[in-house]
Every structure is written in C-alpha cells, then in structure tokens.
Motif scaffolding. Structure first.
Motif, mmCIF file in Angstrom:
data_model
loop_
_atom_site.group_PDB
_atom_site.id
_atom_site.type_symbol
_atom_site.label_atom_id
_atom_site.label_comp_id
_atom_site.label_asym_id
_atom_site.label_seq_id
_atom_site.Cartn_x
_atom_site.Cartn_y
_atom_site.Cartn_z
ATOM 1 N N PRO A 38 3.144 6.589 14.513
ATOM 2 C CA PRO A 38 3.453 7.452 13.347
ATOM 3 C C PRO A 38 3.697 6.648 12.067
ATOM 4 O O PRO A 38 3.233 7.052 10.998
ATOM 5 C CB PRO A 38 4.721 8.191 13.793
ATOM 6 N N GLY A 39 4.411 5.512 12.179
ATOM 7 C CA GLY A 39 4.648 4.684 10.996
ATOM 8 C C GLY A 39 3.365 4.102 10.441
ATOM 9 O O GLY A 39 3.151 4.085 9.227
ATOM 10 N N LEU A 40 2.484 3.642 11.328
ATOM 11 C CA LEU A 40 1.202 3.088 10.881
ATOM 12 C C LEU A 40 0.345 4.151 10.220
ATOM 13 O O LEU A 40 -0.282 3.911 9.181
ATOM 14 C CB LEU A 40 0.461 2.473 12.076
ATOM 15 N N VAL A 41 0.320 5.337 10.814
ATOM 16 C CA VAL A 41 -0.458 6.437 10.223
ATOM 17 C C VAL A 41 0.085 6.786 8.842
ATOM 18 O O VAL A 41 -0.682 7.026 7.893
ATOM 19 C CB VAL A 41 -0.433 7.661 11.149
ATOM 20 N N ILE A 44 -0.970 4.099 6.360
ATOM 21 C CA ILE A 44 -2.415 4.138 6.116
ATOM 22 C C ILE A 44 -2.763 5.308 5.194
ATOM 23 O O ILE A 44 -3.543 5.157 4.237
ATOM 24 C CB ILE A 44 -3.179 4.244 7.451
ATOM 25 N N LEU A 45 -2.161 6.474 5.457
ATOM 26 C CA LEU A 45 -2.504 7.676 4.695
ATOM 27 C C LEU A 45 -1.911 7.681 3.295
ATOM 28 O O LEU A 45 -2.569 8.099 2.341
ATOM 29 C CB LEU A 45 -2.041 8.928 5.454
ATOM 30 N N PHE A 46 -0.658 7.202 3.169
ATOM 31 C CA PHE A 46 0.057 7.378 1.902
ATOM 32 C C PHE A 46 0.249 6.080 1.118
ATOM 33 O O PHE A 46 0.739 6.132 -0.011
ATOM 34 C CB PHE A 46 1.424 8.020 2.160
ATOM 35 N N HIS A 47 -0.136 4.936 1.682
ATOM 36 C CA HIS A 47 0.033 3.682 0.954
ATOM 37 C C HIS A 47 -1.277 2.914 0.793
ATOM 38 O O HIS A 47 -1.507 2.305 -0.253
ATOM 39 C CB HIS A 47 1.068 2.798 1.667
ATOM 40 N N ALA A 49 -4.662 4.192 1.828
ATOM 41 C CA ALA A 49 -5.765 5.064 1.400
ATOM 42 C C ALA A 49 -5.713 5.375 -0.094
ATOM 43 O O ALA A 49 -6.751 5.344 -0.776
ATOM 44 C CB ALA A 49 -5.765 6.347 2.230
ATOM 45 N N PRO A 50 -4.532 5.651 -0.677
ATOM 46 C CA PRO A 50 -4.504 5.911 -2.130
ATOM 47 C C PRO A 50 -4.882 4.723 -2.991
ATOM 48 O O PRO A 50 -5.097 4.886 -4.196
ATOM 49 C CB PRO A 50 -3.035 6.314 -2.375
ATOM 50 N N MET A 51 -4.958 3.519 -2.400
ATOM 51 C CA MET A 51 -5.341 2.346 -3.190
ATOM 52 C C MET A 51 -6.765 2.462 -3.720
ATOM 53 O O MET A 51 -7.149 1.741 -4.639
ATOM 54 C CB MET A 51 -5.179 1.073 -2.354
ATOM 55 N N VAL A 52 -7.541 3.388 -3.136
ATOM 56 C CA VAL A 52 -8.885 3.643 -3.674
ATOM 57 C C VAL A 52 -8.768 4.115 -5.121
ATOM 58 O O VAL A 52 -9.642 3.856 -5.954
ATOM 59 C CB VAL A 52 -9.609 4.691 -2.810
ATOM 60 N N GLY A 53 -7.665 4.804 -5.437
ATOM 61 C CA GLY A 53 -7.459 5.278 -6.802
ATOM 62 C C GLY A 53 -7.326 4.179 -7.826
ATOM 63 O O GLY A 53 -7.364 4.449 -9.041
ATOM 64 N N THR A 54 -7.181 2.931 -7.380
ATOM 65 C CA THR A 54 -7.126 1.802 -8.313
ATOM 66 C C THR A 54 -8.409 1.713 -9.139
ATOM 67 O O THR A 54 -8.397 1.188 -10.258
ATOM 68 C CB THR A 54 -6.902 0.490 -7.537
ATOM 69 N N LEU A 55 -9.502 2.232 -8.601
ATOM 70 C CA LEU A 55 -10.772 2.214 -9.332
ATOM 71 C C LEU A 55 -10.681 2.950 -10.659
ATOM 72 O O LEU A 55 -11.427 2.659 -11.595
ATOM 73 C CB LEU A 55 -11.880 2.830 -8.467
#
Length: 319
Positions: A38-41, A44-47, A49-55
C-alpha cells in the motif's frame, strides 16, 4: 571424462546458494513485503506519477490541449520567472520567513522536550503534553480566527484593551514590522507540542546506564544534560534540520496565505503565494510549474549540502 561433464552439468543445474538464501529471506519476510505494497502504491500514484507534470514547466501549457498537445517552448517559463521584478522580493521574503521559522520553532521544541523529560509527576506531564499538543490539530483558518479575535483593529480583545486604556490605536495584523514575528509566534504555539514528541522519543532511547554512571562520577543534572542528553538529541536534531533546510523555499503556504493582506505584501509575499497567483488567478500554469521545478532543484542542492555538513560535524546525516 563423461562423468566429469555430467558432474559439471549437475552442479550448474543446482540453485546458487546466494539465490537460495535470498529466496528464503523473501519467503520468511513475505508478510512485511505485503504490508509495503500500500505504501509503494501510494508513492507511485501520488508522488512519482505526477512528476510527468514537470513537462508543463517547459511548455506553453494549454488546458484544452493537455500535456502531450501543448507546444514546447524550452526554458522561456524560467526566463519569465527570473526577469520578473518581483522575483528577488519574494525570494528574500521566503528565505527570511523560513529561517525565522527554523530558528524559532526547532529550539522551543527541544526546550519543551527537555522540560517534560525532567518532570517526574506523570499526570502533570500528560496534562502539559495534551495542552501543548492540542493546537497541532487546528487548521490555520481557525488559528487566524483566534488571532483575529485578539488583534482585529478596533474590535479585537487586545486592541480594545489598549484603546480603552488610552494608549492609542494598534493595528498589528496590517503592520509590516509585526507580520513576520506573528507568523513565527503562531507557528510556535501551533506546532511546538508535536515537535517535542519527536525529541521525547529520542530521549527515551538514550541508555539509562549512562545517567547512572554519571551519577556515580558525581555529575549533577546540568552535567548530565550537557554530556548525555544533548548529544543524544544531536542526530535527531540534525536530521530534522536537514529536512527543514531542504524545504527552505516552502515557508508555509497555508499559514502565509491566510494571514497575508494587501498592506503586508512587501514583507509577506512568498514563492508559494506568487505561484498561486500565477497558476490559479492568471492561469499561467507553465510559469507556476517552472517555479516548482526551480524550488525542487534548490531543495535538492540544500539537502545534499546540509547532509555533508552534518556528516563532517560528526553526525550520521540522512544517508
């Protein structure tokens, strides 16, 4: 010769001892790995995956076109930030407020923890902890409401008392000279109880035999404090300090945004409030994202530098 070849094949077919050991270790700790999922998920989902928004920081972002359809403009958003006449002012305000908070909040945490550690009456210690820990659960909106009820010009409790005493009118909420101290004071009142808990946990881990040996050697309470207690807190203090330094450009958006008003913009406008105006009021998402990337890079550099300084000073650091 054939027997030798067969023996080699049989040996190579056997599982490697190191691999067997890893598999046994994994099976033995399978429930711990399961609890990690659960911690890894979450991360991954909230820390990650949103790094794509750095674009967005490198795009002329358009809500209708999205991340993959917006035109690429390189470092123009960063140029907008650095050419902005408000940049130096908001950086100065952010650094000053953050440094004030680091100094003004970490020291009271340690002092409160040391004082509670010396209390031998358990019920009194629990009562003090409850009272000091309670404000941590209040939102900054409620805290500002309490401050406003005391300091509101013309209607606040303190303002009314000063006026009725014939000492004139005071307007502390809109005073540039009082705004930063007000942030630090409310930060101390709200978060000191929670910060002290961390240091109390560190104090509980100190070997009690050290104190017994110090008593045998004739050391008093002050000597024990200086030579045993404070060194026992050093690593925890350094760890928290490194984390706080890494987030030095995060001066506390919630608190500052709520306390901020037009008369104290020159001393209270920080990076996060500037980003809020650009991102949500002007809809310049690319510029706001570029400032976020800039903050992250500065935070990374400061964390690495603070960690190295902590290790050179004899501490353990983060890694």
């Amino acid at each position: 010769m054939a027997e030798t070849i067969a023996a080699i094949k049989e040996k190579s077919a056997r599982p490697h001892p190191l691999r067997q050991s890893k598999l046994r270790s994994f099976y033995r700790n399978r429930w711990f790995y399961l609890m990690m999922i659960p911690g890894l998920v979450y991360y991954i989902l909230f820390h990650y995956a949103p790094m794509v928004g750095t674009l967005i920081a490198f795009q002329d972002y358009n809500l209708m076109k999205g991340i993959w359809g917006s035109p690429w403009i390189g470092f123009k958003n960063f140029q907008v930030i650095f050419d902005n006449p408000e940049f130096l002012r908001i950086m100065k305000n952010t650094l000053i407020i953050s440094i004030y908070k680091i100094i003004g909040s970490m020291v009271p945490d340690v002092i409160l923890a040391l004082m509670l550690n010396e209390v031998r009456v358990r019920w009194f210690k629990r009562v003090v902890q409850t009272i000091t820990y309670g404000p941590y659960f209040l939102s900054w909106v409620i805290v500002y409401g309490l401050v406003f009820s005391f300091l509101a010009p013309g209607s606040g409790l303190i303002s009314t008392f000063v006026r009725d005493a014939g000492w004139g009118q005071i307007d502390l909420l809109t005073s540039e000279g009082f705004f930063r101290p007000l942030l630090v004071l409310t930060e101390i009142w709200k978060n000191t109880g929670f910060g002290a808990i961390i240091y109390l946990a560190a104090l509980a881990s100190i070997n009690q035999e050290l104190y017994e040996a110090a008593v045998v050697d004739g050391a008093g309470r002050w000597r024990q404090l200086w030579h045993i207690t404070l060194p026992g807190l050093r690593d925890v203090f350094a760890l928290i300090l490194i984390i706080r330094i890494g987030g030095i450009l995060d001066a506390g958006f919630d608190q500052v945004f709520i306390f901020l008003n037009a008369r104290v913009y020159d001393v209270g406008d920080i990076v996060d409030t500037w980003v809020y105006r650009y991102g949500f009021e002007r809809l310049e998402f690319g510029v706001a994202a570029a400032m976020g990337v800039f903050k992250s890079l500065i935070g990374l550099i400061l964390v690495i530098g603070a960690n190295r300084l902590a290790k050179k000073a004899g501490g353990s650091g983060i890694w």
